[in-house]
Design a protein around this motif. Structure first.
Motif, PDB file in Angstrom:
ATOM      1  N   ILE A 194       3.053   1.057  -3.452  1.00  0.00           N
ATOM      2  CA  ILE A 194       2.588   1.864  -2.321  1.00  0.00           C
ATOM      3  C   ILE A 194       1.069   1.973  -2.294  1.00  0.00           C
ATOM      4  CG2 ILE A 194       2.608   4.174  -1.296  1.00  0.00           C
ATOM      5  CD1 ILE A 194       5.201   2.679  -0.851  1.00  0.00           C
ATOM      6  N   GLU A 195       0.476   2.280  -3.421  1.00  0.00           N
ATOM      7  CA  GLU A 195      -0.981   2.459  -3.465  1.00  0.00           C
ATOM      8  C   GLU A 195      -1.696   1.153  -3.123  1.00  0.00           C
ATOM      9  OE1 GLU A 195      -2.541   5.262  -3.902  1.00  0.00           O
ATOM     10  OE2 GLU A 195      -0.939   6.596  -4.599  1.00  0.00           O
ATOM     11  N   ASP A 196      -1.210   0.037  -3.612  1.00  0.00           N
ATOM     12  CA  ASP A 196      -1.845  -1.249  -3.329  1.00  0.00           C
ATOM     13  C   ASP A 196      -1.676  -1.635  -1.869  1.00  0.00           C
ATOM     14  OD1 ASP A 196      -2.678  -1.498  -5.955  1.00  0.00           O
ATOM     15  OD2 ASP A 196      -0.871  -2.586  -6.569  1.00  0.00           O
ATOM     16  N   LEU A 224      -4.768  -2.278   0.792  1.00  0.00           N
ATOM     17  CA  LEU A 224      -4.928  -3.513   1.551  1.00  0.00           C
ATOM     18  C   LEU A 224      -5.118  -3.234   3.039  1.00  0.00           C
ATOM     19  CD1 LEU A 224      -4.864  -6.567   1.957  1.00  0.00           C
ATOM     20  CD2 LEU A 224      -2.353  -6.442   1.948  1.00  0.00           C
ATOM     21  N   VAL A 225      -4.233  -2.433   3.639  1.00  0.00           N
ATOM     22  CA  VAL A 225      -4.346  -2.212   5.068  1.00  0.00           C
ATOM     23  C   VAL A 225      -5.583  -1.375   5.393  1.00  0.00           C
ATOM     24  CG1 VAL A 225      -2.937  -0.093   5.213  1.00  0.00           C
ATOM     25  CG2 VAL A 225      -3.015  -1.679   7.134  1.00  0.00           C
ATOM     26  N   ARG A 226      -5.967  -0.516   4.486  1.00  0.00           N
ATOM     27  CA  ARG A 226      -7.186   0.258   4.727  1.00  0.00           C
ATOM     28  C   ARG A 226      -8.410  -0.657   4.770  1.00  0.00           C
ATOM     29  NH1 ARG A 226      -8.844   5.988   1.884  1.00  0.00           N
ATOM     30  NH2 ARG A 226     -10.958   6.114   2.743  1.00  0.00           N
ATOM     31  N   GLU A 227      -8.486  -1.600   3.855  1.00  0.00           N
ATOM     32  CA  GLU A 227      -9.599  -2.553   3.849  1.00  0.00           C
ATOM     33  C   GLU A 227      -9.568  -3.422   5.102  1.00  0.00           C
ATOM     34  OE1 GLU A 227     -12.906  -4.791   2.807  1.00  0.00           O
ATOM     35  OE2 GLU A 227     -12.189  -2.850   2.068  1.00  0.00           O
ATOM     36  N   ARG A 266     -10.486   9.201   9.270  1.00  0.00           N
ATOM     37  CA  ARG A 266      -9.796   9.928   8.206  1.00  0.00           C
ATOM     38  C   ARG A 266      -8.503   9.206   7.844  1.00  0.00           C
ATOM     39  NH1 ARG A 266     -10.955  15.386   7.279  1.00  0.00           N
ATOM     40  NH2 ARG A 266      -8.759  15.758   6.784  1.00  0.00           N
ATOM     41  N   TRP A 267      -8.303   9.004   6.538  1.00  0.00           N
ATOM     42  CA  TRP A 267      -7.081   8.410   6.025  1.00  0.00           C
ATOM     43  C   TRP A 267      -6.336   9.453   5.194  1.00  0.00           C
ATOM     44  CZ3 TRP A 267      -5.463   3.409   7.015  1.00  0.00           C
ATOM     45  CH2 TRP A 267      -6.403   2.512   7.539  1.00  0.00           C
ATOM     46  N   GLU A 268      -5.016   9.512   5.367  1.00  0.00           N
ATOM     47  CA  GLU A 268      -4.195  10.403   4.550  1.00  0.00           C
ATOM     48  C   GLU A 268      -2.917   9.667   4.170  1.00  0.00           C
ATOM     49  OE1 GLU A 268      -3.432  14.045   6.556  1.00  0.00           O
ATOM     50  OE2 GLU A 268      -5.533  14.643   6.663  1.00  0.00           O
ATOM     51  N   LEU A 269      -2.647   9.630   2.867  1.00  0.00           N
ATOM     52  CA  LEU A 269      -1.434   8.988   2.373  1.00  0.00           C
ATOM     53  C   LEU A 269      -0.449  10.072   1.953  1.00  0.00           C
ATOM     54  CD1 LEU A 269       0.224   6.536   1.493  1.00  0.00           C
ATOM     55  CD2 LEU A 269      -0.996   6.603  -0.705  1.00  0.00           C
ATOM     56  N   ALA A 270       0.697  10.122   2.624  1.00  0.00           N
ATOM     57  CA  ALA A 270       1.746  11.093   2.294  1.00  0.00           C
ATOM     58  C   ALA A 270       2.819  10.368   1.498  1.00  0.00           C
ATOM     59  CB  ALA A 270       2.325  11.696   3.562  1.00  0.00           C
ATOM     60  N   ARG A 271       2.955  10.741   0.220  1.00  0.00           N
ATOM     61  CA  ARG A 271       3.923  10.070  -0.649  1.00  0.00           C
ATOM     62  C   ARG A 271       5.307  10.674  -0.431  1.00  0.00           C
ATOM     63  NH1 ARG A 271       2.047   6.486  -4.541  1.00  0.00           N
ATOM     64  NH2 ARG A 271       4.276   6.041  -4.580  1.00  0.00           N
ATOM     65  N   THR A 272       5.891  10.311   0.695  1.00  0.00           N
ATOM     66  CA  THR A 272       7.241  10.758   1.009  1.00  0.00           C
ATOM     67  C   THR A 272       8.304   9.853   0.389  1.00  0.00           C
ATOM     68  OG1 THR A 272       7.047   9.504   3.070  1.00  0.00           O
ATOM     69  CG2 THR A 272       6.569  11.862   3.174  1.00  0.00           C
ATOM     70  N   GLU A 309      -2.874  -6.496  15.548  1.00  0.00           N
ATOM     71  CA  GLU A 309      -3.175  -7.843  15.060  1.00  0.00           C
ATOM     72  C   GLU A 309      -2.801  -8.038  13.602  1.00  0.00           C
ATOM     73  OE1 GLU A 309      -7.268  -8.496  15.926  1.00  0.00           O
ATOM     74  OE2 GLU A 309      -6.949  -8.664  18.106  1.00  0.00           O
ATOM     75  N   LEU A 310      -2.565  -6.943  12.890  1.00  0.00           N
ATOM     76  CA  LEU A 310      -2.185  -7.049  11.474  1.00  0.00           C
ATOM     77  C   LEU A 310      -0.678  -7.210  11.281  1.00  0.00           C
ATOM     78  CD1 LEU A 310      -4.439  -4.282   9.872  1.00  0.00           C
ATOM     79  CD2 LEU A 310      -4.780  -6.753   9.809  1.00  0.00           C
ATOM     80  N   ALA A 311       0.091  -7.239  12.365  1.00  0.00           N
ATOM     81  CA  ALA A 311       1.542  -7.206  12.254  1.00  0.00           C
ATOM     82  C   ALA A 311       2.104  -8.293  11.353  1.00  0.00           C
ATOM     83  CB  ALA A 311       2.167  -7.303  13.645  1.00  0.00           C
ATOM     84  N   LEU A 312       1.491  -9.482  11.358  1.00  0.00           N
ATOM     85  CA  LEU A 312       1.984 -10.594  10.534  1.00  0.00           C
ATOM     86  C   LEU A 312       1.002 -10.968   9.430  1.00  0.00           C
ATOM     87  CD1 LEU A 312       3.351 -12.877  13.402  1.00  0.00           C
ATOM     88  CD2 LEU A 312       4.549 -11.092  12.125  1.00  0.00           C
ATOM     89  N   ALA A 313       0.018 -10.109   9.183  1.00  0.00           N
ATOM     90  CA  ALA A 313      -1.067 -10.510   8.290  1.00  0.00           C
ATOM     91  C   ALA A 313      -1.441  -9.454   7.269  1.00  0.00           C
ATOM     92  CB  ALA A 313      -2.302 -10.853   9.133  1.00  0.00           C
ATOM     93  N   SER A 314      -0.528  -8.544   6.955  1.00  0.00           N
ATOM     94  CA  SER A 314      -0.900  -7.447   6.064  1.00  0.00           C
ATOM     95  C   SER A 314       0.112  -7.328   4.926  1.00  0.00           C
ATOM     96  CB  SER A 314      -1.023  -6.157   6.868  1.00  0.00           C
ATOM     97  OG  SER A 314      -1.580  -5.126   6.089  1.00  0.00           O
ATOM     98  N   TYR A 315       0.439  -6.112   4.540  1.00  0.00           N
ATOM     99  CA  TYR A 315       1.314  -5.872   3.388  1.00  0.00           C
ATOM    100  C   TYR A 315       2.768  -6.219   3.744  1.00  0.00           C
ATOM    101  CZ  TYR A 315       2.228  -1.549   5.997  1.00  0.00           C
ATOM    102  OH  TYR A 315       2.561  -0.652   6.973  1.00  0.00           O
TER     103      TYR A 315
END
Length: 560
Positions: free
Chosen positions: A311-313, A317-320, A335-341, A378-384
């Protein structure tokens, strides 16, 4: 001699049928409705940009269409701040309604709060007025009084001052009515709504709490109750919770009086009856608060769903990727917020997923609209692996900013416009007193030492939280003397910050209210520019108190 004042609205959008329920459910002399909040003023301001004749709460007019005849038949007077930015317009609309229904209803309104012209760049700027304009309208025989921006408590203190003939210097009586008004202002929050101990009210129906009533007495004391047979409950806990809601220190300042919350005493006075007495008042401060709203720019967001391992990685990746995509014209605020649900070895895909929220703001709609939308899609096929979002970002929406300022009383000319059309100036307070913090009272005796157990704070104390502009308050109270002694010594500012790490870098001020066995924490700046700016996940801090109650610490076993 008792004046029965009921409430039928805690906000613009509250239960529509409440007016009828309050008129038919039992005896009431005055029915009030609070329709204005900081966010509501912004909404009404935007309405007025589209239509200069708008600016008031139209729901109130629809409620009267159903119930004005009933109120007239029963001799119930109606007082509401539904006039918003246009109390004169609403008063005219109520008169037209009464004529159409064939009812000889006398309508008056209060104005003078609108200072928008003195604040260039503001969408709205309104001074908080007190209750004596309302009192003047009622003294002149009004059956319906509509106002613009008055304090919420003025809806009760004004009718009480008129009924009992209180002078502006009878501060203790006025303060008692202000406290009653503060309990009533949020409707069913005083009768079991949003109550910390809702799981412990066995046999009570909390699915539809009744709206509250205050039986106000000539000395300013009151009994909080509700109509017989309605849902919810009224006890010391529900009333204490509302007393702490959206307050600060022991001095609760208003246009007519400063009420000393550290003098308030509450006690059960029978089933669904809580007596409030002992309230002391002081002269009000020399200035009036002005609530200002303006359009702050445009806001947009996208929520990335991160599922399974790493999850963290995946978030990194998407943040970068998004940072690079927006580098040409980065939004003014990101602002970025990660909710570990997510849960390990989850049985469903949803519980295996975390949520990464990106919120952007900028004065330029393009910077938060098409640019963000294009970059995310545009990241739909190019990210995590497993990339998807909860919904595609839109074009960006405007957001508002709330700011408070203060003006000398002489800058505000409150006017009561009586049923016969006469315009009567409402004098300012005859005396004032500078607002100063109340010294911290001596703490209670320390609790006895004994074995402790790790447990949630909420097993011992209740809490209620809310917003005041960009600040939030968290009121915490104990239900026994032993628990109070422990709470007063344990929940320091440092402990509060440790339990709520989001407040660690903010100014937190603790206020002690021994009569209520309560602590009130004010967290400055936690909500940024206020609710309309949606600065954080919980933009009105409604659940901040429940987060605090869920945190674990060492608690004496005798309290558990």
């Amino acid at each position: 001699m008792t004046l029965r004042i009921g409430n039928a609205s805690g906000f613009y959008g509250d239960r529509f049928d409440a007016v009828r329920e309050m008129l038919t459910g039992g005896e009431v002399d005055v029915l009030t409705g609070d329709y204005l909040a900081e966010l509501t003023m912004l909404i009404l301001g935007r309405d007025r940009l589209k239509d200069p004749s708008a600016g008031y709460a139209r729901t109130f007019l629809r409620q009267l269409e159903e119930c004005l005849g009933l109120a007239h038949e029963r001799g119930v007077r109606i007082v509401a701040n539904a006039g918003g930015l246009n109390p004169a317009g609403l008063a005219d609309a109520v008169r037209e309604l009464a004529d159409r229904l064939g009812l000889p209803v006398r309508v008056a309104h209060v104005e003078g709060d609108d200072l928008t012209g003195a604040y260039p760049g503001s969408l709205t700027a309104h001074a908080y007025l007190g209750g004596f304009g309302i009192a003047a309208c009622l003294d002149a025989g009004a059956d319906v009084v509509v106002t613009g921006r008055v304090t919420d408590a003025a809806l009760v203190s004004g009718p009480a001052a008129a009924h009992f003939g209180w002078a502006p210097t009878e501060y203790d009586r006025l303060a008692g009515a202000v406290v009653a008004g503060h309990v009533l202002e949020c409707g069913t929050q005083a009768t079991g709504g949003n109550y910390a101990f809702f799981q412990e009210v066995g046999g009570r129906d909390l699915t539809r709490p009744g709206f509250p009533l205050a039986e106000v007495h000539e000395d300013g004391s009151c009994v909080i109750t509700k109509h017989p047979g309605t849902g919810g409950l009224v006890d010391v806990g529900t009333v204490t919770a509302q007393l702490l809601y959206e307050t600060g220190g022991a001095r609760y300042a208003g246009p007519d009086v400063t009420a000393r919350l550290d003098t308030v005493r509450v006690r059960q006075d029978g089933p669904d009856r809580v007596r409030i007495e002992g309230v002391r008042g002081e002269a009000p401060p020399p200035t009036l608060k002005v609530g200002r709203t303006r359009l702050g720019g445009f806001r947009n967001e996208v929520v990335f769903v991160l599922t399974g391992l790493g999850i963290e990685d995946k978030a990194a990746l998407v943040r970068e990727q998004m940072t690079r995509a927006l580098a040409t014209r980065p939004p003014a605020e990101v602002r970025w917020e990660l909710a570990r649900t997510d849960h390990p070895d989850a049985a469903t895909e949803e519980t295996a997923s975390a949520l990464l929220r990106l919120v952007v703001r900028d004065p330029d709609q393009e910077a938060v609209g098409r640019a963000l939308s294009g970059a995310a899609i545009e990241l739909a096929l190019a990210s995590y692996p497993g990339f998807h979002v909860t919904a595609p970002p839109g074009k960006g929406s405007p957001y508002g900013v709330f700011e408070a300022s203060y003006v000398e009383r002489g800058a505000v000319e409150q006017v009561a416009v009586l049923p016969d059309g006469r315009r009567v100036p409402v004098p300012s307070a005859p005396g004032t007193r500078a607002l100063e913090p109340v010294p911290e009272p001596a703490p209670p005796a320390p609790p006895p030492q004994g074995p402790t157990r790790r447990a949630p704070l909420g097993h011992v104390v209740g809490a209620r939280s809310g917003d005041k502009g960009g600040d939030a308050n968290v009121g915490v109270w104990a239900r026994s003397e032993e628990a109070w002694r422990w709470l007063a010594h344990t929940l320091t500012v440092d402990r509060f910050r440790a339990l709520l790490p989001e407040t660690a870098d903010l100014t937190v001020v603790r206020h002690t209210l021994p009569n209520l066995r309560a602590l009130n924490f004010v967290v400055e700046g936690v909500l940024g520019a206020g609710v309309a700016a949606q600065h954080r996940f919980d933009p009105q801090a409604k659940a901040l108190g429940e987060w605090l109650r869920s945190r674990h610490l060492d608690i004496p076993e005798t309290l558990l």
